[in-house]
Write a protein that holds these residues in place. Structure first.
Motif, PDB file in Angstrom:
ATOM      1  N   ALA A 115      70.188  99.942 -53.751  1.00  7.27           N
ATOM      2  CA  ALA A 115      69.026  99.889 -53.460  1.00  7.27           C
ATOM      3  C   ALA A 115      67.986 101.149 -53.830  1.00  7.27           C
ATOM      4  CB  ALA A 115      69.230 100.178 -51.855  1.00  7.27           C
ATOM      5  N   VAL A 116      68.552 101.954 -54.048  1.00  8.13           N
ATOM      6  CA  VAL A 116      67.713 103.171 -54.963  1.00  8.13           C
ATOM      7  C   VAL A 116      67.979 102.500 -56.045  1.00  8.13           C
ATOM      8  CG1 VAL A 116      68.003 105.613 -55.421  1.00  8.13           C
ATOM      9  CG2 VAL A 116      69.077 104.867 -52.810  1.00  8.13           C
ATOM     10  N   ARG A 117      68.620 102.843 -57.362  1.00  9.02           N
ATOM     11  CA  ARG A 117      68.868 101.816 -57.787  1.00  9.02           C
ATOM     12  C   ARG A 117      67.808 100.699 -58.417  1.00  9.02           C
ATOM     13  NH1 ARG A 117      70.002  98.354 -61.666  1.00  9.02           N
ATOM     14  NH2 ARG A 117      70.909  96.903 -60.464  1.00  9.02           N
ATOM     15  N   ARG A 118      67.766 100.138 -57.660  1.00  7.38           N
ATOM     16  CA  ARG A 118      66.846  98.868 -57.725  1.00  7.38           C
ATOM     17  C   ARG A 118      65.508  98.870 -57.230  1.00  7.38           C
ATOM     18  NH1 ARG A 118      69.077  92.899 -56.034  1.00  7.38           N
ATOM     19  NH2 ARG A 118      70.677  92.713 -57.258  1.00  7.38           N
ATOM     20  N   LEU A 119      65.452 100.277 -56.084  1.00  9.20           N
ATOM     21  CA  LEU A 119      64.014 100.657 -56.117  1.00  9.20           C
ATOM     22  C   LEU A 119      63.319 101.113 -56.645  1.00  9.20           C
ATOM     23  CD1 LEU A 119      64.205 100.687 -51.926  1.00  9.20           C
ATOM     24  CD2 LEU A 119      62.994  98.829 -52.802  1.00  9.20           C
ATOM     25  N   GLY A 120      64.151 101.780 -57.149  1.00  8.06           N
ATOM     26  CA  GLY A 120      64.016 103.311 -58.194  1.00  8.06           C
ATOM     27  C   GLY A 120      63.387 102.553 -59.360  1.00  8.06           C
ATOM     28  N   GLU A 121      63.757 101.451 -60.019  1.00 12.95           N
ATOM     29  CA  GLU A 121      63.412 101.087 -61.610  1.00 12.95           C
ATOM     30  C   GLU A 121      62.049 100.793 -60.927  1.00 12.95           C
ATOM     31  OE1 GLU A 121      66.332  97.549 -61.701  1.00 12.95           O
ATOM     32  OE2 GLU A 121      67.901  98.852 -62.528  1.00 12.95           O
ATOM     33  N   GLY A 122      61.498  99.690 -59.921  1.00 10.48           N
ATOM     34  CA  GLY A 122      60.538  99.399 -59.847  1.00 10.48           C
ATOM     35  C   GLY A 122      59.592 100.461 -59.938  1.00 10.48           C
ATOM     36  N   LEU A 123      60.241 101.334 -58.861  1.00  7.80           N
ATOM     37  CA  LEU A 123      59.222 102.637 -58.937  1.00  7.80           C
ATOM     38  C   LEU A 123      58.396 103.355 -60.214  1.00  7.80           C
ATOM     39  CD1 LEU A 123      60.069 104.170 -55.818  1.00  7.80           C
ATOM     40  CD2 LEU A 123      57.770 103.006 -56.015  1.00  7.80           C
ATOM     41  N   GLY A 124      59.663 103.175 -61.388  1.00 10.10           N
ATOM     42  CA  GLY A 124      59.435 104.307 -62.425  1.00 10.10           C
ATOM     43  C   GLY A 124      58.658 103.060 -63.685  1.00 10.10           C
ATOM     44  N   LEU A 125      58.803 102.548 -63.896  1.00  7.26           N
ATOM     45  CA  LEU A 125      58.523 101.563 -64.656  1.00  7.26           C
ATOM     46  C   LEU A 125      56.958 101.941 -65.291  1.00  7.26           C
ATOM     47  CD1 LEU A 125      59.119  99.352 -66.621  1.00  7.26           C
ATOM     48  CD2 LEU A 125      58.443  97.500 -65.451  1.00  7.26           C
ATOM     49  N   LEU A 126      56.409 101.516 -64.738  1.00  2.71           N
ATOM     50  CA  LEU A 126      55.300 101.982 -65.134  1.00  2.71           C
ATOM     51  C   LEU A 126      54.803 103.370 -64.452  1.00  2.71           C
ATOM     52  CD1 LEU A 126      52.693  99.061 -64.061  1.00  2.71           C
ATOM     53  CD2 LEU A 126      54.039  99.587 -66.817  1.00  2.71           C
TER      54      LEU A 126
END
Length: 193
Positions: A65-76
């Protein structure tokens, strides 16, 4: 002549050029990452319901969950710093800067989502748009006010003497005493009989 709220001379140009180059490099990386076709046997349907994917990711729990949400937050998220850096003005309202940066981040995320509709293996997810925009806002709030105050202090320390020297070289600005308005009879040319 110096623009209101800009960093002095060559420093402003260096900041803007650096910000612009980093911005273009980051957007090229994001485009390469998000617009490549995926070779997958099946594709999930598009998600147009807000928070559905976020809830599903949170239901996974733990590291995933942390990885998936972190990817969304960190992309842009780097856009939160790169957009104001490319703009290069330290004397801007924090709220106005935040609104402009978040709006630009949302538009970039929306543009990527729309472009993904034509890429095999990619689907539109409204939660990705929300997470990307939130990431831009968080990074902007965390970094930009501190960076701007540091740039302002540096410009005042270094630029104050340069501005005074420039004013001395040009001379003082002349002042014009207030001029009264003449009555119409004095302002009109004499009429011939």
């Amino acid at each position: 002549m110096q623009r209101q709220g800009s960093i002095g001379g060559s420093a402003a140009i260096r900041v803007r050029v650096t910000g612009g180059v980093l911005l273009v490099a980051h957007l090229a990386f994001v485009a390469w990452l998000m617009l490549r076709p995926l070779d997958v046997p099946w594709v999930m349907p598009a998600n147009l319901r807000p928070f559905a994917t976020i809830r599903a990711d949170l239901a996974l729990g733990g590291h995933e969950a942390v990885r998936r949400l972190g990817e969304g937050l960190g992309l842009l998220a780097p856009l939160g710093v790169l957009l104001p850096l490319a703009h290069g003005r330290p004397c801007v309202s924090t709220f106005a800067s935040l609104v402009r940066t978040v709006a630009a981040g949302a538009m970039v995320s929306l543009g990527i989502a729309l472009l993904q509709t034509g890429v095999p293996g990619r689907v539109v997810d409204v939660d990705t748009l929300l997470l990307n925009t939130l990431g831009v806002a968080l990074v902007h709030l965390a970094a930009v006010p501190a960076l701007r105050s540091r740039l302002r202090r540096r410009a005042e320390r270094l630029g104050g003497s340069a501005v005074r020297q420039e004013d001395a070289a040009q001379g003082r600005t002349p002042t014009i005493p207030r001029v009264g308005i003449a009555p119409w009879s004095d302002a009109l040319p004499p009429s011939s009989p």
